[in-house]
Scaffold this motif. Structure first.
Motif, mmCIF file in Angstrom:
data_model
loop_
_atom_site.group_PDB
_atom_site.id
_atom_site.type_symbol
_atom_site.label_atom_id
_atom_site.label_comp_id
_atom_site.label_asym_id
_atom_site.label_seq_id
_atom_site.Cartn_x
_atom_site.Cartn_y
_atom_site.Cartn_z
ATOM 1 N N LEU A 467 -11.741 -8.226 6.463
ATOM 2 C CA LEU A 467 -12.986 -8.086 6.651
ATOM 3 C C LEU A 467 -13.608 -9.054 7.999
ATOM 4 N N SER A 468 -12.794 -10.198 8.109
ATOM 5 C CA SER A 468 -13.194 -11.066 9.286
ATOM 6 C C SER A 468 -11.780 -12.025 9.477
ATOM 7 N N GLN A 469 -11.905 -12.903 10.304
ATOM 8 C CA GLN A 469 -10.871 -13.501 10.743
ATOM 9 C C GLN A 469 -10.431 -14.389 9.479
ATOM 10 N N VAL A 470 -11.495 -14.762 8.596
ATOM 11 C CA VAL A 470 -11.327 -15.880 7.403
ATOM 12 C C VAL A 470 -11.169 -15.032 5.923
ATOM 13 N N TRP A 471 -11.378 -13.591 6.049
ATOM 14 C CA TRP A 471 -11.652 -13.055 4.707
ATOM 15 C C TRP A 471 -10.698 -11.638 4.641
ATOM 16 N N GLN A 472 -10.029 -11.620 3.739
ATOM 17 C CA GLN A 472 -9.202 -10.458 3.435
ATOM 18 C C GLN A 472 -9.318 -9.679 2.023
ATOM 19 N N LEU A 473 -9.365 -8.414 2.244
ATOM 20 C CA LEU A 473 -9.529 -7.606 0.798
ATOM 21 C C LEU A 473 -8.350 -6.744 0.489
ATOM 22 N N SER A 474 -8.070 -6.656 -0.395
ATOM 23 C CA SER A 474 -6.465 -5.778 -0.754
ATOM 24 C C SER A 474 -6.897 -5.212 -2.455
ATOM 25 N N VAL A 475 -6.221 -4.080 -2.350
ATOM 26 C CA VAL A 475 -6.065 -3.237 -3.797
ATOM 27 C C VAL A 475 -4.598 -3.001 -3.928
ATOM 28 N N GLN A 476 -3.780 -3.496 -4.877
ATOM 29 C CA GLN A 476 -2.250 -3.304 -5.074
ATOM 30 C C GLN A 476 -2.435 -2.526 -6.523
ATOM 31 N N ILE A 477 -1.481 -1.319 -6.403
ATOM 32 C CA ILE A 477 -1.368 -0.668 -7.438
ATOM 33 C C ILE A 477 0.180 -0.527 -7.790
ATOM 34 N N LYS A 478 0.489 -0.847 -9.030
ATOM 35 C CA LYS A 478 1.989 -0.755 -9.470
ATOM 36 C C LYS A 478 1.966 0.501 -10.532
ATOM 37 N N ASN A 479 3.216 1.037 -10.377
ATOM 38 C CA ASN A 479 3.433 2.262 -11.234
ATOM 39 C C ASN A 479 2.064 3.359 -10.849
ATOM 40 N N LEU A 480 2.046 3.688 -9.643
ATOM 41 C CA LEU A 480 0.963 4.534 -9.327
ATOM 42 C C LEU A 480 0.759 5.794 -9.836
ATOM 43 N N LEU A 481 1.760 6.279 -10.138
ATOM 44 C CA LEU A 481 1.706 7.674 -10.874
ATOM 45 C C LEU A 481 1.791 7.556 -12.445
ATOM 46 N N ASP A 482 1.760 6.348 -12.947
ATOM 47 C CA ASP A 482 1.524 6.071 -14.447
ATOM 48 C C ASP A 482 2.582 6.945 -14.968
ATOM 49 N N LYS A 483 3.982 6.435 -14.607
ATOM 50 C CA LYS A 483 5.164 6.950 -15.023
ATOM 51 C C LYS A 483 5.562 6.473 -16.264
ATOM 52 N N ASP A 484 5.918 7.017 -17.317
ATOM 53 C CA ASP A 484 6.480 6.667 -18.768
ATOM 54 C C ASP A 484 8.164 6.469 -18.522
ATOM 55 N N TYR A 485 8.402 5.363 -18.669
ATOM 56 C CA TYR A 485 9.867 5.084 -18.381
ATOM 57 C C TYR A 485 10.591 3.843 -19.358
ATOM 58 N N TRP A 486 11.600 4.006 -19.638
ATOM 59 C CA TRP A 486 12.403 3.167 -20.563
ATOM 60 C C TRP A 486 13.628 2.360 -19.825
#
Length: 513
Positions: A467-486
């Motif tokens: 956003l500026s030299q002092v502000w940062q915004l992020s979005v992180q997604i884990k298991n983006l495909l919503d996969k079922d796994y064991w």
């Protein structure tokens, strides 16, 4: 691996996501006269995901979750050549599998580690330096778990008879370690150097006592009827008291031949009280064929003494320790070709590991396993890595591992693992997308069968905007495909694998000050 911590960072972050995920951290450094102070504090918690899985105490299914929380604090004070470090880590999980069993509202696992360390550096000359390291650490680990179904010990199996389930509260707290290390660096010349040192450690582990409503020792040793207390009472020792002294001597010599050949020779000697000694060599040869190609030949031996919970567990109907265990060793060979060009890097390697006196779990009947030394087949395979810079904005990375032969102790691991990573950077935008594939894996079930778990892909992504030299915004997604796994459990008490979380989204803001 050389890890260098940042000492001039001043930033604070707040994050929030689904599953009521909360995250915050602070990292700051200040100069106070001749003293530099650094602080890192991190706290994170969520309500967990929900899972519908087979009940471990009946033929029905049960809905459970895996809420968790953890925190880290690290304080470092540096004055000239003296450094003081204070560290604390703790995490807690609830409801999810404890000792391979489910019990909503009772299962609980708390782990804490605290340490203090003092490091004194000495600069003898431009070519030689040393440091002296003193540290003390202490751990805490408490586990709540339900061990049997209600009614399993009713009738003549308990005295007085009760339909309650067997509940445990196990306290493994109080283990401590003192450590002293003397390390030296000597740069003999521009072509060679020598590192050597001495390490002394003392580990003290008190006896661990379990609180139980039925006497766990009676059950584990087949003493029926099992005594029933009607409350959680501290009666059963589940791990014996132990002390261990460890001494280590090590040296490593590095030499450069003709500016194209790098040789590394290493040797380490370890002595463990009441267990034995081991000398472990290390060898590394790196030869640059030309400006673009090089080859590496690496050999090393690793030595692992059995841990206290492998030696001294007792009165346990699930896992028994074995005080007669020998250390396990592994011999590793690697042969690697590396290619480097202006925008592209490639490596292809062959690895082989041979085990001696491997520590494995062997069934001894009635669902109980015991730690034993055994012979294992070697593990062999190949690894491939590729990185390519398409242009100033795009970069690709990929990796692939194929295990052609696998040791018996590694049956839970996949034969094939691969990944593909895409990085994009433009102006204030940064995007990372990572896909990881795990091949089929195996697990042992409570019925003594071997079950194969399906392969799966996982996709992770992160979008970051300045956003500026002092502000940062992020979005992180884990298991983006919503996969079922064991994945395979660490015990053989289940009939299927352990489920993992679905899609997790975290929005985070960082302020640099």
């Amino acid at each position: 691996v050389n890890i260098i911590t940042r000492s001039d960072a001043n930033e604070v972050s707040l994050g929030y996501g689904n599953l009521h995920h909360r995250k915050a951290y602070l990292q700051t450094s200040h100069q106070i006269g001749e003293m530099e102070m650094s602080l890192f504090a991190h706290i994170e918690a969520d309500d967990g995901d929900e899972y519908n899985v087979p009940d471990t105490f009946s033929v029905d299914t049960i809905t459970t979750d895996d809420p968790g929380e953890f925190a880290d604090v690290n304080v470092r004070l540096q004055w000239q050549n003296t450094q003081l470090t204070l560290q604390h880590h703790q995490h807690r999980t609830e409801n999810f599998y404890a000792l391979g069993r489910l019990s909503n509202g009772f299962n609980d696992n708390v782990v804490q580690l605290s340490s203090i360390a003092i490091k004194q550096e000495f600069d003898w000359s431009e070519a030689s330096s040393s440091y002296l390291w003193f540290s003390y650490s202490r751990t805490k680990n408490k586990i709540n778990a339900q061990l049997t179904a209600p009614g399993s010990l009713s009738g003549g199996a308990s005295d007085p008879s009760s339909d309650e389930a067997l509940f445990l509260q196990i306290d493994f707290s109080g283990s401590s370690e003192q450590r002293i290390q003397w390390h030296n660096d000597w740069y003999i010349g521009h072509l060679n150097s020598l590192q050597f040192g001495l390490e002394l450690r003392h580990i003290n582990v008190p006896a661990s006592i379990a609180k139980n409503n039925f006497d766990l020792g009676d059950l584990a040793n087949g003493n029926f009827p099992v005594r029933y207390y009607g409350e959680l009472r501290a009666t059963t020792e589940v791990q014996s008291e132990s002390n261990r002294d460890i001494a280590g001597l090590y040296a490593q010599y590095q030499h450069l031949f003709f500016d194209t050949t790098h040789l590394t020779l290493g040797l380490r000697y370890d002595h463990f009280s009441d267990i034995g000694s081991q000398t472990s060599p290390r060898f590394g040869l790196v030869h640059e064929l030309n400006n673009n190609h090089s080859i590496k030949l690496l050999y090393g031996e690793a030595y692992r003494a059995p841990a206290e919970n492998e030696l001294f567990l007792l009165n346990n109907p699930l896992v028994l320790g074995n005080p007669d265990l020998d250390p396990e060793t592994v011999q590793n060979w690697d042969f690697i070709w590396v290619g480097r060009w202006s925008d592209t890097g490639v490596s292809l390697g062959y690895f082989e590991s041979r085990f001696q006196n491997a520590i494995v779990q062997v069934g001894i009947g009635d669902g109980t396993v015991k730690q034993e030394n055994g012979n294992q087949d070697p593990s062999k395979g190949v690894e491939f890595e590729l990185s390519h810079q398409l242009n100033e904005q795009w970069m690709l990375r990929s990796s692939y591992t194929y295990i052609s032969e696998k040791a018996g102790i590694s049956f839970r691991e996949a034969d094939q693992i691969g990944s593909l990573m895409v990085y994009y950077q433009r102006d204030r935008w940064n995007v990372n997308l990572i896909a990881v594939r795990h091949g089929e894996r195996e697990m042992n079930t409570v019925d003594g069968e071997v079950v194969t778990l399906s392969n799966y892909w996982q996709v992770f992504g992160k979008l970051r905007f300045e956003l500026s030299q002092v502000w940062q915004l992020s979005v992180q997604i884990k298991n983006l495909l919503d996969k079922d796994y064991w994945v395979p459990p660490n015990t053989s008490t289940l009939t299927q694998g352990v489920p993992n979380r679905g899609r997790e989204v975290l929005v985070e803001s960082v302020w640099y000050f």
